[in-house]
Scaffold this motif. Structure first.
Motif, PDB file in Angstrom:
ATOM      1  N   TYR A   2      53.683  83.371  63.835  1.00 24.38           N
ATOM      2  CA  TYR A   2      53.212  84.120  62.751  1.00 24.38           C
ATOM      3  C   TYR A   2      53.131  85.785  63.345  1.00 24.38           C
ATOM      4  O   TYR A   2      52.669  85.875  64.535  1.00 24.38           O
TER       5      TYR A   2
ATOM      6  N   CYS B  61      44.990  83.868  60.506  1.00 23.39           N
ATOM      7  CA  CYS B  61      46.049  82.890  60.756  1.00 23.39           C
ATOM      8  C   CYS B  61      45.342  81.640  61.376  1.00 23.39           C
ATOM      9  O   CYS B  61      45.853  80.563  61.619  1.00 23.39           O
TER      10      CYS B  61
ATOM     11  N   PRO C 293      57.735  76.603  60.521  1.00 21.77           N
ATOM     12  CA  PRO C 293      57.047  77.927  61.294  1.00 21.77           C
ATOM     13  C   PRO C 293      57.218  78.074  62.734  1.00 21.77           C
ATOM     14  O   PRO C 293      57.130  76.646  63.148  1.00 21.77           O
TER      15      PRO C 293
ATOM     16  N   THR D 247      48.030  76.152  65.312  1.00 21.73           N
ATOM     17  CA  THR D 247      48.082  77.552  65.646  1.00 21.73           C
ATOM     18  C   THR D 247      47.330  78.235  66.993  1.00 21.73           C
ATOM     19  O   THR D 247      46.096  77.742  66.801  1.00 21.73           O
TER      20      THR D 247
ATOM     21  N   SER E  83      50.633  83.005  67.200  1.00 23.79           N
ATOM     22  CA  SER E  83      50.409  83.964  66.420  1.00 23.79           C
ATOM     23  C   SER E  83      50.201  85.329  67.270  1.00 23.79           C
ATOM     24  O   SER E  83      49.329  85.229  68.301  1.00 23.79           O
TER      25      SER E  83
ATOM     26  N   VAL F 253      55.003  84.644  58.020  1.00 21.18           N
ATOM     27  CA  VAL F 253      55.495  83.293  58.502  1.00 21.18           C
ATOM     28  C   VAL F 253      57.052  83.615  59.286  1.00 21.18           C
ATOM     29  O   VAL F 253      57.896  83.761  58.551  1.00 21.18           O
TER      30      VAL F 253
ATOM     31  N   ALA G  98      50.935  83.332  56.121  1.00 23.34           N
ATOM     32  CA  ALA G  98      50.207  82.108  56.526  1.00 23.34           C
ATOM     33  C   ALA G  98      48.870  81.849  55.711  1.00 23.34           C
ATOM     34  O   ALA G  98      48.283  82.890  55.843  1.00 23.34           O
TER      35      ALA G  98
END
Length: 621
Positions: free
Chosen positions: A223, A152, A220, A108, A134, A237, A440
């Motif tokens: 975010y 996140c 995913p 992420t 994200s 998500v 998340a």
């Protein structure tokens, strides 16, 4: 003779059926046409999945960069960025981080950037490495920003050049295992790497395609933060499937590849990112991107760039209608306006003033599994439903107890549906075809959004937190929002977040935050009822400095109410309903009231004179 009789009877029957359809099912054909269009898209995606050909929005973009390389994809501040140019610069981003070796597929990366082409270059570049991006709200600061970053769990944080001040505030408290990169050529902040200087020497060759290939459309992709209806912002998500569905919105409303879409909404929201950017990719169209919305420049931009489709929120339309009338403001090419939250009175004024534009209102929570689209242009409605729609997207409106803030259940423990014309809590059934992906790393908050045992023991529904009304013609209308959030200036305001910030002050004993209606404005303005600690006095300037420093501008409470005692329920939950109903009128409230006066950089006493000026629009809210 018999033939003539049969033909006449058939014609008469057909005419009768046609009249009955017009009388009792006036929207049958328009509903059917729209539904078949949406179904066709879904069937195509499902057929590709069954054949093992999973085409994501990013895959579609890469294909378009090959098929129409010289077509403008983005126009920003007068500069044209073609499909090929955006593809190649995003390749540079991907190559840079691939060479650095700091990211792996599935990692992420948090992105704190304002509207600019490099937001999209970084987003696409990271997605080409198989990373989940994200989006962070660039309005939030300090503790709230740290909360979003930690929630996140990113491996990396990328920050725009214009947001270095926000980064500097949180840098000492940021987790050490998060690498930080900024969109500049040089930076004096400790342990921060720069990107622009390295992009200049990075290769623009495509990275291996297998890095971005998805094996499951439920994986995913993004975010996107939302307050939902409870608590602090949470990273919803967004799966590859949800991104595909969002990208089809403009197309479903009738946009095409020749359209030029104007987006002034922030890219960290799903409306601009999924519907706007994703929608342009689905169409193969062009997006005019602006750093921030300007009511005075809106129509000038539309004329300058030959815009045909605009994105809106209700506040945007209201601001446009409040602008002084200009000669030739109807001389534009805009034919569609797609968005949500416009009031019926503003809707009518917008059409009367700016011309024959089809308003395409829609409804959909970022993390939700339900969406409504007003494809007929019915003023005030967020969408339509019918028997066929409910077969594909099963939902219900159920009775809700506003006092205890929970769905009403009968003696048997089941929820009950409301009648047409009655307000009810919107819930959407969770199924394998219509899943709820939640937030998340937050199982607790995910479970809070689910209602189980609604009509029978084993069922499960997503609780939207929104109260709707369905009329006799099956049009749906937004009625109110439940829970601990309210909307102001197109943003969700989490009451918990505001309470926590005000509660930091050493003279505050207790805080109860809620939203109140202000005549002539969309949504609800923030109001905080506060109680002081014993033998402490209220420092209005200190309180003002606190909220403007630690809260986004839209979350700062415009009104304060000083109370000696807070009313609570039997379970010690703060009561809001009575406070919301009483509003901010000093003529009917005996408690001291205060108003946030930006010109004086403090809260001032809310007198009847100030109250009247607010209602007359003499204070800018």
């Amino acid at each position: 003779m018999l033939y003539s009789w049969v033909t006449g009877a058939a014609s008469g029957l057909f005419l009768c059926l046609h009249l009955l359809q017009k009388l009792f099912f006036p929207y049958f054909w328009v509903d059917l046409k729209f539904l078949l269009k949406v179904l066709k898209y879904g069937v195509t995606v499902e057929a590709d999945r069954l054949r093992g050909k999973l085409h994501t929005v990013l895959d579609r973009f890469v294909t378009l960069a090959e098929k129409q390389p010289d077509k403008p994809f983005l126009i920003y501040d007068g500069e044209v960025h073609t499909y090929r140019a955006v593809d190649r610069r995003s390749n540079r981003v991907a190559q840079l981080f691939l060479k650095e070796g700091t990211l792996e597929r599935g990692d992420t990366v948090a992105l704190l950037m304002s509207n600019e082409p490099d937001f999209i270059h970084v987003w696409f570049g990271l997605a080409k490495l198989g990373c989940v991006v994200s989006f962070l709200n660039f309005n939030i600061r300090a503790r709230s920003l740290l909360h979003c970053i930690s929630s996140c769990a990113p491996k990396m944080l990328v920050v725009g050049a214009d947001l270095l001040e926000s980064l500097e505030e949180i840098l000492p408290s940021l987790q050490e295992d998060i690498s930080v990169w900024v969109m500049t050529r040089e930076c004096s902040l400790p342990h921060v790497d720069t990107i622009l200087d390295k992009l200049e020497v990075a290769s623009d060759d495509a990275v291996p395609a297998n890095l971005r290939v998805t094996n499951n459309l439920m994986d995913p992709h993004l975010y996107i933060f939302t307050s939902g209806t409870t608590g602090l912002p949470k990273p919803a998500v967004i799966s590859q499937m949800q991104a595909l569905r969002g990208a089809a919105g403009l197309w479903a409303f009738g946009a095409n590849s020749d359209d030029i879409i104007y987006t002034t909404l922030p890219l960290y929201h799903s409306a601009a990112a999924l519907l706007g950017i994703g929608g342009c990719i689905k169409l193969g169209a062009t997006c005019v991107l602006r750093k921030k919305f300007s009511a005075s420049q809106f129509w000038d931009d539309c004329k300058k760039y030959n815009v045909t489709v605009v994105q809106y929120i209700g506040e945007l339309c209201r601001y446009l209608c409040k602008q002084p009338v200009k000669e030739g403001e109807r001389n534009h090419k805009v034919r569609l306006a797609v968005g949500n939250g416009v009031r019926p009175d503003v809707w009518r004024e917008f059409l009367h003033r700016f011309g024959n534009i089809k308003i395409c209102e829609l409804y959909g929570a970022t993390e939700g599994n339900i969406c409504f689209m007003n494809h007929t242009g019915k003023i005030g409605s967020v969408g339509r439903t019918n028997f066929f729609y409910k077969l594909i997207f099963p939902f219900d409106l159920i009775k809700y107890d506003f006092q205890n803030e929970e769905p009403l259940r009968n003696k048997s423990g089941w929820c009950e549906r409301v009648k047409k014309g009655e307000p009810g809590l919107l819930i959407s059934k969770v199924t394998s075809k219509n899943p709820f992906f939640g937030y998340a790393g937050n199982k607790k908050d995910t479970e809070k959004k689910l209602l189980c045992g609604v009509f029978k023991k084993e069922d499960c529904y997503f609780n939207t937190g929104d109260v709707m009304v369905q009329n006799q013609d099956n049009y749906l209308y937004f009625w109110d929002r439940t829970g601990d959030t309210f909307r102001w200036k197109g943003e969700n305001v989490a009451t918990t977040e505001v309470s926590d910030v005000i509660g930091m002050l050493d003279f505050i004993q207790e805080v109860n935050v809620y939203g109140v209606f202000v005549q002539g404005y969309d949504g609800k303005a923030g109001m905080a009822s506060i109680m002081l600690k014993p033998k402490r006095s209220l420092d209005l300037e200190k309180l003002y400095d606190c909220v403007v420093t630690y809260l986004p501008s839209y979350a700062c409470p415009l009104f304060l109410r000083l109370q000696e005692k807070m009313e609570v329920t039997g379970t010690f939950k703060q009561l809001k309903i009575k406070l919301v109903r009483e509003g901010f009128n000093p003529s009917t409230i005996s408690d001291p009231l205060y108003f946030l006066d930006s010109s004086n950089k403090s809260y001032i006493l809310l007198t009847k004179e100030v109250h009247d000026k607010i209602l007359r629009g003499q204070f800018k809210l």
